[in-house]
Structure formats: C-alpha cells, structure tokens
Design a protein around this motif. Structure first.
Motif, mmCIF file in Angstrom:
data_model
loop_
_atom_site.group_PDB
_atom_site.id
_atom_site.type_symbol
_atom_site.label_atom_id
_atom_site.label_comp_id
_atom_site.label_asym_id
_atom_site.label_seq_id
_atom_site.Cartn_x
_atom_site.Cartn_y
_atom_site.Cartn_z
ATOM 1 N N LEU A 47 42.611 43.024 59.814
ATOM 2 C CA LEU A 47 42.002 42.265 60.911
ATOM 3 C C LEU A 47 42.148 40.766 60.676
ATOM 4 O O LEU A 47 42.425 40.005 61.607
ATOM 5 N N ARG A 48 41.965 40.337 59.432
ATOM 6 C CA ARG A 48 42.121 38.925 59.064
ATOM 7 C C ARG A 48 43.141 38.829 57.945
ATOM 8 O O ARG A 48 43.134 39.646 57.030
ATOM 9 N N PRO A 49 44.015 37.828 57.995
ATOM 10 C CA PRO A 49 45.088 37.729 57.002
ATOM 11 C C PRO A 49 44.541 37.667 55.575
ATOM 12 O O PRO A 49 43.546 37.001 55.296
ATOM 13 N N THR A 50 45.217 38.364 54.671
ATOM 14 C CA THR A 50 44.831 38.374 53.268
ATOM 15 C C THR A 50 46.077 38.589 52.421
ATOM 16 O O THR A 50 46.978 39.337 52.826
ATOM 17 N N PRO A 51 46.166 37.937 51.266
ATOM 18 C CA PRO A 51 47.311 38.157 50.381
ATOM 19 C C PRO A 51 47.168 39.393 49.505
ATOM 20 O O PRO A 51 48.068 39.711 48.729
ATOM 21 N N ILE A 52 46.044 40.070 49.599
ATOM 22 C CA ILE A 52 45.816 41.297 48.833
ATOM 23 C C ILE A 52 46.206 42.484 49.703
ATOM 24 O O ILE A 52 45.741 42.621 50.833
ATOM 25 N N LEU B 274 48.173 45.100 45.308
ATOM 26 C CA LEU B 274 49.044 43.981 44.980
ATOM 27 C C LEU B 274 48.427 42.695 45.498
ATOM 28 O O LEU B 274 47.695 42.693 46.483
ATOM 29 N N ALA B 275 48.733 41.591 44.844
ATOM 30 C CA ALA B 275 48.256 40.282 45.288
ATOM 31 C C ALA B 275 49.406 39.294 45.234
ATOM 32 O O ALA B 275 50.092 39.183 44.207
ATOM 33 N N PHE B 276 49.650 38.584 46.315
ATOM 34 C CA PHE B 276 50.705 37.582 46.391
ATOM 35 C C PHE B 276 50.083 36.192 46.337
ATOM 36 O O PHE B 276 49.293 35.818 47.207
ATOM 37 N N HIS B 277 50.443 35.442 45.292
ATOM 38 C CA HIS B 277 49.871 34.104 45.138
ATOM 39 C C HIS B 277 50.979 33.055 45.204
ATOM 40 O O HIS B 277 52.154 33.369 45.419
ATOM 41 N N VAL B 278 50.587 31.809 44.985
ATOM 42 C CA VAL B 278 51.523 30.706 45.159
ATOM 43 C C VAL B 278 52.636 30.731 44.121
ATOM 44 O O VAL B 278 53.707 30.153 44.326
ATOM 45 N N PHE B 279 52.437 31.399 42.992
ATOM 46 C CA PHE B 279 53.519 31.498 42.010
ATOM 47 C C PHE B 279 54.502 32.612 42.344
ATOM 48 O O PHE B 279 55.501 32.799 41.657
ATOM 49 N N ASN B 280 54.245 33.387 43.395
ATOM 50 C CA ASN B 280 55.159 34.425 43.849
ATOM 51 C C ASN B 280 56.085 33.892 44.941
ATOM 52 O O ASN B 280 55.858 32.823 45.502
ATOM 53 N N ASP B 281 57.135 34.666 45.236
ATOM 54 C CA ASP B 281 58.070 34.276 46.288
ATOM 55 C C ASP B 281 58.679 35.523 46.917
ATOM 56 O O ASP B 281 58.256 36.659 46.618
#
Length: 349
Positions: free
Chosen positions: A294-299, A329-336
């Motif tokens: 429903l709301r954007p999330t990097p998880i 899984l979690a996508f953070h700023v160190f990922n691409d």
C-alpha cells in the motif's frame, strides 16, 4: 534539507563491499568513514572529553535527521531501555495499544511493567480506528520489522490526539530511508544500527517537552547530570534540564563509529534517498511478480515457510533473512540494480 544535500549516488560511494548484502533491516553496513573513525580511535589514547563531544555531535545529527531540537533528544544503548522510561511512568491500570506482531523491544517493557498495565494489540491497518478514550498510549513502529509494512503515521497520530492518547513511534526500521518528523509524536525511539548504519549500541529517544516533564529519569546516572563531570559522586547531583536527564552513559566506541554515519544520513536528500531504495524494491517485485504494498517500502517479504527461497539466496552469496515464515530482503543506499538482478537470478534458478 540543506542546499548541499547529498544525493543517493554520493551516499552509495561511501560504502564498499556491499554486493549481495540485502539485510539492512537486520543490521546496516559500515561506511568508509565509520571504518576509518573506529580504526583511528583504536590507535589513539582514550579521551573521555573527546568521547563526550562525539556523543553530542551524534545527538545533534539525529535531531536534524528527525526534525527536532538536540535538547529534546536523549541517548542510550537499547530500544527497550528507553521504552522502559515511558513504561515506568504510565499510571496504574493504563492501556497501551500496539499493532499485532510488533517488535518485542517496543512492547515487552509495557507487558512486564506491572501495576495492572494492559497491552492490547490490533492489526496495523486498524490501529488508528482502534484508538478510543480508554487508550493511554499508542506504541507502534512506523515500519514493521517482520513485514516492512509502512504505517499510516499521520492517521494514527491524529486519532490519538482526538482521544487524548499519547504516541510512541519506533523509527528503527525507518530512519535512514523514510523521512521522519519526530514532532508528529509524543515520543520517538530509534536504534541506529540498521538503516543508519552505525555500530550497535546507540539508541535515541526524542520527546515532546510536555511529555518529557511527566516522565521520571529512572536510569539516571552521572551522564544525566547537568554537568556530567560534576555528577560523578554522591546523591545531590542536579540532573540536566533538557532531555539529557534521560541519558544512559553512552558506549564510547559506538558513538565514534556512529557520528560519521549519522552525519551522512542527516546530510542526505531524504526524498531522493526514499525514491532510490523503494525503487530498487519495486523493480525486484515486478521481476518476480510480487504485489506492491500500500505504501512504498524497501523491505520485501513473501511466504517461504520451509526456508527454500532463503536457502537459494544464501547459496548465491546473498545475505538476507527470514522472519515469521517469510523470506525478507532489504534494499538500501549501498545496493544497486546489480543486487536486484543477483537476487532475481538466485530465486529463478
């Protein structure tokens, strides 16, 4: 946001060796600056006044990150310790409302506070509507640890105000990718070792002035003194007038490593950072046909009761996690994008 706000590319460049690491929701990775600061500290002679100055810079960075003033921020070591301050100050027979499946450190201090305090849990989606005149405190994570679900914080805060209930927001899974405004809540707690990429051992508690005045500094020690260096002995020390009276003596080495990390995220372009990490998660979901939240999330989570998908990810050299029968899984700023493709290939193998 400052005119010199750091872009996601700027932040990405501050990390090394992150390929396949998709577990920021478990613990973040150290930046180059954090590594350098810890090594320099190990090579130097201990200087307690230096450590105290570093701790104050950490407090100031965090205050800027969550749009509050440093004098409203207390620092400690663990989420449950800071939450315990609030639990100890609840009146006898108080009711605490929380989401079902909430992280234990946020709720157990209330469950075991005694004095007839009652903890009631409802689905996160129903939390705002479940607030009524019988509720004294609403305690919730703005981003749920197990699922990555993002709460409607504005609706929860508004409903709580209408019914005279205080709010405690846990930003541990949010600060570092989701813009957070501490002024929305009576209290905001955050452990920084996940999305803020600090060493473990530094937690902040941001308090509304009125709420702070109603709380007892049950963990008060020398560092909670108005002048900590004059509060080391005896029972007559004056506690700080600011939220520092709720401080727990900091873990020095943790603050040394935390200071550059907190500065990095406090200087970031928060909107661009949010777009980058949620965008990576969105592409991953699209490639695997997973529904959008429903709301954007990097998880990203999906059912994996036997752990088969988690095993595939691990075999491909990917660091991920499993929670409550789901792969996570979690996508953070160190990922691409390379991390997205690596995970997709592993799961399609």
């Amino acid at each position: 946001m400052h005119a010199t706000a750091l872009s996601p590319d700027d932040l990405h460049a501050e990390f090394a060796g992150a390929e396949g690491y998709l577990a920021a929701c478990s613990t973040g990775l150290p930046s180059r600056a954090t590594r350098a600061a810890i090594i320099a500290d190990l090579d130097a002679r201990p200087d307690l006044h230096h450590y105290a100055a570093v701790a104050e810079r950490c407090r100031a960075h965090f205050a800027r990150l969550v749009s509050t003033a440093p004098e409203r921020v207390a620092l400690g070591s663990q989420t449950s310790v800071m939450v315990g301050i609030l639990a100890a100050s609840l009146p006898e027979g108080a009711t605490v409302l929380c989401p079902e499946g909430e992280f234990s450190s946020l709720v157990l201090p209330f469950v075991h506070a005694g004095r007839g305090i009652r903890v009631r849990a409802v689905p996160l989606a129903d939390l705002a509507e479940a607030v009524d005149a019988a509720v004294d405190l609403v305690a919730f994570s703005i981003v749920q640890s197990a699922t990555g679900e993002v709460a409607d914080a504005a609706a929860i805060a508004a409903s709580s105000r209408r019914h005279g209930a205080r709010t405690l927001c846990d930003a541990t899974q949010a600060a570092g990718w989701l813009p957070v405004d501490a002024s929305m809540f009576d209290a905001l707690v955050c452990h920084t070792y996940k999305w803020l990429c600090t060493p473990r051992g530094l937690t902040f508690l941001a308090l509304d002035d009125e709420y702070a005045a109603a709380l007892a500094p049950i963990h008060a020690g020398w560092y909670a003194g108005e002048d900590p260096w004059a509060a080391c002995y005896g029972a007559d020390a004056s506690l700080a007038a600011s939220a520092r009276r709720f401080d727990v003596s900091p873990a020095w080495q943790a603050t040394v490593g935390a200071e550059p990390a907190l500065a990095l995220f406090a200087d970031a372009d928060a909107s661009a950072l949010h777009a980058r990490v949620t965008g990576l998660a969105r592409v991953f979901r699209e490639k695997l046909g997973l529904p959008e939240p429903l709301r954007p999330t990097p998880i990203v989570t999906w059912p994996d009761p036997a752990g088969a998908d988690l095993s595939r990810l691990t075999a491909a050299g990917i660091v991920a996690s499993g929670r409550r029968g789901n792969a996570r899984l979690a996508f953070h700023v160190f990922n691409d994008d390379g991390d997205v493709d690596l995970a997709v290939r592993a799961l399609r193998a």
